[in-house]
Design an enzyme around this catalytic site. Structure first.
Site, PDB file in Angstrom:
ATOM      1  N   CYS A  77       0.822  -1.215   0.000  1.00 43.25           N
ATOM      2  CA  CYS A  77       0.000   0.000   0.000  1.00 43.25           C
ATOM      3  C   CYS A  77       0.850   1.256   0.000  1.00 43.25           C
ATOM      4  O   CYS A  77       0.351   2.348  -0.262  1.00 43.25           O
ATOM      5  CB  CYS A  77      -0.947  -0.027   1.191  1.00 43.25           C
ATOM      6  SG  CYS A  77      -2.030  -1.462   1.111  1.00 43.25           S
ATOM      7  N   HIS A 130      -3.969   6.723   2.053  1.00 47.33           N
ATOM      8  CA  HIS A 130      -4.239   5.438   1.400  1.00 47.33           C
ATOM      9  C   HIS A 130      -5.613   4.966   1.857  1.00 47.33           C
ATOM     10  O   HIS A 130      -5.922   5.007   3.055  1.00 47.33           O
ATOM     11  CB  HIS A 130      -3.148   4.441   1.790  1.00 47.33           C
ATOM     12  CG  HIS A 130      -3.532   3.012   1.549  1.00 47.33           C
ATOM     13  ND1 HIS A 130      -3.965   2.572   0.329  1.00 47.33           N
ATOM     14  CD2 HIS A 130      -3.571   1.942   2.382  1.00 47.33           C
ATOM     15  CE1 HIS A 130      -4.252   1.286   0.414  1.00 47.33           C
ATOM     16  NE2 HIS A 130      -4.021   0.875   1.651  1.00 47.33           N
ATOM     17  N   ASN A 179     -10.043  -1.229  -0.981  1.00 45.24           N
ATOM     18  CA  ASN A 179      -8.611  -0.954  -0.860  1.00 45.24           C
ATOM     19  C   ASN A 179      -7.909  -1.442  -2.128  1.00 45.24           C
ATOM     20  O   ASN A 179      -7.797  -2.638  -2.356  1.00 45.24           O
ATOM     21  CB  ASN A 179      -8.086  -1.697   0.380  1.00 45.24           C
ATOM     22  CG  ASN A 179      -6.597  -1.522   0.600  1.00 45.24           C
ATOM     23  OD1 ASN A 179      -5.874  -1.087  -0.292  1.00 45.24           O
ATOM     24  ND2 ASN A 179      -6.142  -1.885   1.781  1.00 45.24           N
TER      25      ASN A 179
HETATM   26  N1  COA Z   1     -18.297 -10.492   7.512  1.00 45.06           N
HETATM   27  C1  COA Z   1     -18.872 -10.830   8.676  1.00 45.06           C
HETATM   28  N2  COA Z   1     -18.175 -11.133   9.790  1.00 45.06           N
HETATM   29  C2  COA Z   1     -16.826 -11.066   9.708  1.00 45.06           C
HETATM   30  C3  COA Z   1     -16.173 -10.719   8.522  1.00 45.06           C
HETATM   31  C4  COA Z   1     -16.966 -10.429   7.391  1.00 45.06           C
HETATM   32  N3  COA Z   1     -16.442 -10.073   6.205  1.00 45.06           N
HETATM   33  N4  COA Z   1     -14.848 -10.757   8.749  1.00 45.06           N
HETATM   34  C5  COA Z   1     -14.666 -11.101  10.030  1.00 45.06           C
HETATM   35  N5  COA Z   1     -15.864 -11.294  10.612  1.00 45.06           N
HETATM   36  C6  COA Z   1     -16.153 -11.685  11.987  1.00 45.06           C
HETATM   37  C7  COA Z   1     -15.005 -12.364  12.682  1.00 45.06           C
HETATM   38  O1  COA Z   1     -14.950 -13.725  12.331  1.00 45.06           O
HETATM   39  C8  COA Z   1     -15.357 -12.156  14.128  1.00 45.06           C
HETATM   40  O2  COA Z   1     -16.337 -13.105  14.488  1.00 45.06           O
HETATM   41  P1  COA Z   1     -16.335 -13.755  15.958  1.00 45.06           P
HETATM   42  O3  COA Z   1     -16.512 -12.594  16.896  1.00 45.06           O
HETATM   43  O4  COA Z   1     -17.483 -14.683  15.899  1.00 45.06           O
HETATM   44  O5  COA Z   1     -14.992 -14.412  16.098  1.00 45.06           O
HETATM   45  C9  COA Z   1     -16.034 -10.793  14.143  1.00 45.06           C
HETATM   46  O6  COA Z   1     -16.399 -10.527  12.773  1.00 45.06           O
HETATM   47  C10 COA Z   1     -15.126  -9.690  14.620  1.00 45.06           C
HETATM   48  O7  COA Z   1     -13.859  -9.862  14.025  1.00 45.06           O
HETATM   49  P2  COA Z   1     -12.676  -8.897  14.310  1.00 45.06           P
HETATM   50  O8  COA Z   1     -11.476  -9.369  13.578  1.00 45.06           O
HETATM   51  O9  COA Z   1     -12.560  -8.669  15.777  1.00 45.06           O
HETATM   52  O10 COA Z   1     -13.253  -7.584  13.666  1.00 45.06           O
HETATM   53  P3  COA Z   1     -12.609  -6.173  13.666  1.00 45.06           P
HETATM   54  O11 COA Z   1     -13.522  -5.243  14.345  1.00 45.06           O
HETATM   55  O12 COA Z   1     -11.172  -6.180  14.076  1.00 45.06           O
HETATM   56  O13 COA Z   1     -12.659  -5.817  12.104  1.00 45.06           O
HETATM   57  C11 COA Z   1     -11.223  -5.650  10.217  1.00 45.06           C
HETATM   58  C12 COA Z   1     -11.924  -6.586  11.196  1.00 45.06           C
HETATM   59  C13 COA Z   1     -10.377  -6.493   9.271  1.00 45.06           C
HETATM   60  C14 COA Z   1     -12.269  -4.869   9.428  1.00 45.06           C
HETATM   61  C15 COA Z   1     -10.339  -4.665  11.046  1.00 45.06           C
HETATM   62  O14 COA Z   1      -9.476  -5.375  11.897  1.00 45.06           O
HETATM   63  C16 COA Z   1      -9.522  -3.745  10.175  1.00 45.06           C
HETATM   64  O15 COA Z   1     -10.033  -2.833   9.585  1.00 45.06           O
HETATM   65  N6  COA Z   1      -8.196  -3.975  10.093  1.00 45.06           N
HETATM   66  C17 COA Z   1      -7.339  -3.247   9.186  1.00 45.06           C
HETATM   67  C18 COA Z   1      -7.385  -3.949   7.857  1.00 45.06           C
HETATM   68  C19 COA Z   1      -6.769  -3.155   6.745  1.00 45.06           C
HETATM   69  O16 COA Z   1      -7.110  -2.020   6.540  1.00 45.06           O
HETATM   70  N7  COA Z   1      -5.870  -3.795   6.014  1.00 45.06           N
HETATM   71  C20 COA Z   1      -5.223  -3.231   4.904  1.00 45.06           C
HETATM   72  C21 COA Z   1      -4.144  -2.330   5.334  1.00 45.06           C
HETATM   73  S1  COA Z   1      -3.286  -1.717   3.982  1.00 45.06           S
END
Ligand code: COA
Length: 330
Positions: free
Chosen positions: A112, A256, A287
């Site tokens: 990124c 980004h 993204n």
């Molecule tokens: N749809 C529905 N549920 C989902 C899901 C989806 N697409 N992806 C994950 N979940 C679930 C998980 O399995 C988890 O379930 P559980 O509680 O039963 O275990 C629940 O949602 C919460 O997961 P969690 O990982 O705690 O969610 P979060 O609030 O951390 O959000 C992201 C996940 C990935 C959106 C978040 O961590 C994030 O934005 N991270 C940065 C990612 C990013 O920007 N990456 C690129 C950088 S360049």
């Protein structure tokens, strides 16, 4: 003093639109979950096009807007995480596609932060007097490396495909790239990666490795989030200081487009007014890795949000981890 400035920009996204509703049919997810956690409503996916197909379309627009032909390009910088081939890279392939054999081309795979690293190379090339016209291409096809089953839902819903290209030129006027800061920290390499093909395995590509899911992008989303909201503001402050520009003078911050929640958290930490000073178009594209910043610059310009003389800040954070920021006087 001789500076590098962005003279023209082109973009291209593949026509196939994949909405959150479409994803609901492939995995256990919901439009509400995706919008709440990321701000994304839809993204574009390739349907047979490769990385340099998207790159070519974006480049053609950039060259046309710059009033240039491909022969005027002195050097190509090509940024992608997913090339047409494992090797050679997309840079040399673009010399073929543009009909300019012999033109130097360098590939960068800084995830990124590819656009920021591309700017830092272009700045050095131009300020040193080595080159006059640099073509910086960012082209990303991530959809083919995602796991669209429920197992990959935390990652697959976030990424989209797209390309953008910018022409950087030399100038002696009071404008251009005032500062470009880049960083990397490999301690977190495994928090966002695509493992296979890998030289850690011999042979580096087997059915067993693919069966383990090593051919798909995996991410520790929480750790990425945690680091992103710290590093974005840090590096933006660094870039402003290096440029000698006060935060209040900045017309637009274009981060980004990783995730709307990250962008909002960064705006808060920098005490910036979201939706006035901070640009977001993630709802349309997801993204798009290194293409996301130039894609957002393109749209902000189209919407009349960037005028000549404005101070613009662009900033990135992503796999590696890598991060960076630049202050640009437009
Ligand atoms: N749809 C529905 N549920 C989902 C899901 C989806 N697409 N992806 C994950 N979940 C679930 C998980 O399995 C988890 O379930 P559980 O509680 O039963 O275990 C629940 O949602 C919460 O997961 P969690 O990982 O705690 O969610 P979060 O609030 O951390 O959000 C992201 C996940 C990935 C959106 C978040 O961590 C994030 O934005 N991270 C940065 C990612 C990013 O920007 N990456 C690129 C950088 S360049």
């Amino acid at each position: 003093m001789r500076k590098a400035y962005i003279d023209a920009i082109g973009m291209y996204v593949p026509p196939k639109v994949v909405t959150n509703k479409d994803l609901e049919g492939m995995m256990d997810t919901s439009d509400q979950w995706i919008q709440e956690r990321s701000g994304i409503q839809e993204r574009h996916h390739v349907d047979g096009e490769g990385t340099t197909d998207l790159a070519l379309k974006a480049t053609e627009e950039a060259l046309e807007k710059a009033g240039m032909t491909a022969e005027d390009v002195d050097h190509i910088i090509f940024s992608t995480m997913a090339n047409d081939y494992f090797f050679p890279g997309g840079g040399p392939i673009m010399t073929k596609r543009l009909g300019i054999p012999g033109t130097p081309a360098v590939d960068i795979r800084m995830a990124c932060s590819g656009f920021l690293y591309g700017l830092s190379i272009a700045k050095a090339f131009i300020e040193s007097g080595a080159y006059e016209n640099i073509l910086l291409i960012t082209s990303e096809v991530q959809s083919v490396a995602m796991d669209f089953s429920t197992a990959g839902r935390d990652t697959a819903v976030l990424f989209g495909d797209g390309a953008a290209a910018v022409v950087l030129k030399a100038t002696n006027e009071d404008r251009g790239l005032l500062s470009v800061i880049t960083h990397s920290d490999g301690r977190y390499a495994e928090d966002l990666m695509l493992r296979t093909p890998s030289t850690l395995d011999n042979p580096f590509l087997t059915h067993e490795l693919l069966d383990k899911g090593y051919g798909r992008v995996v991410m520790n989303g929480r750790n990425v989030f945690k680091h992103a909201i710290i590093k974005f503001p840090q590096v933006i402050r660094e870039a402003l200081e290096a440029a000698g520009v006060e935060k209040d003078k900045v017309k637009l911050v274009i981060p980004h487009q990783a995730n709307l929640r990250i962008t909002e958290a960064v705006a808060k930490r920098l005490d910036l007014e979201m939706y006035k000073v901070v640009y977001s178009n993630i709802h349309k594209y997801g993204n798009t890795t290194s293409a996301s910043i130039p894609l957002a610059i393109y749209e902000a310009m189209t919407e009349g949000k960037i005028q000549r003389g404005d101070y613009i800040v662009v900033a990135s954070f992503g796999a590696g981890f890598t991060w960076g920021a630049s202050v640009i006087k437009w």
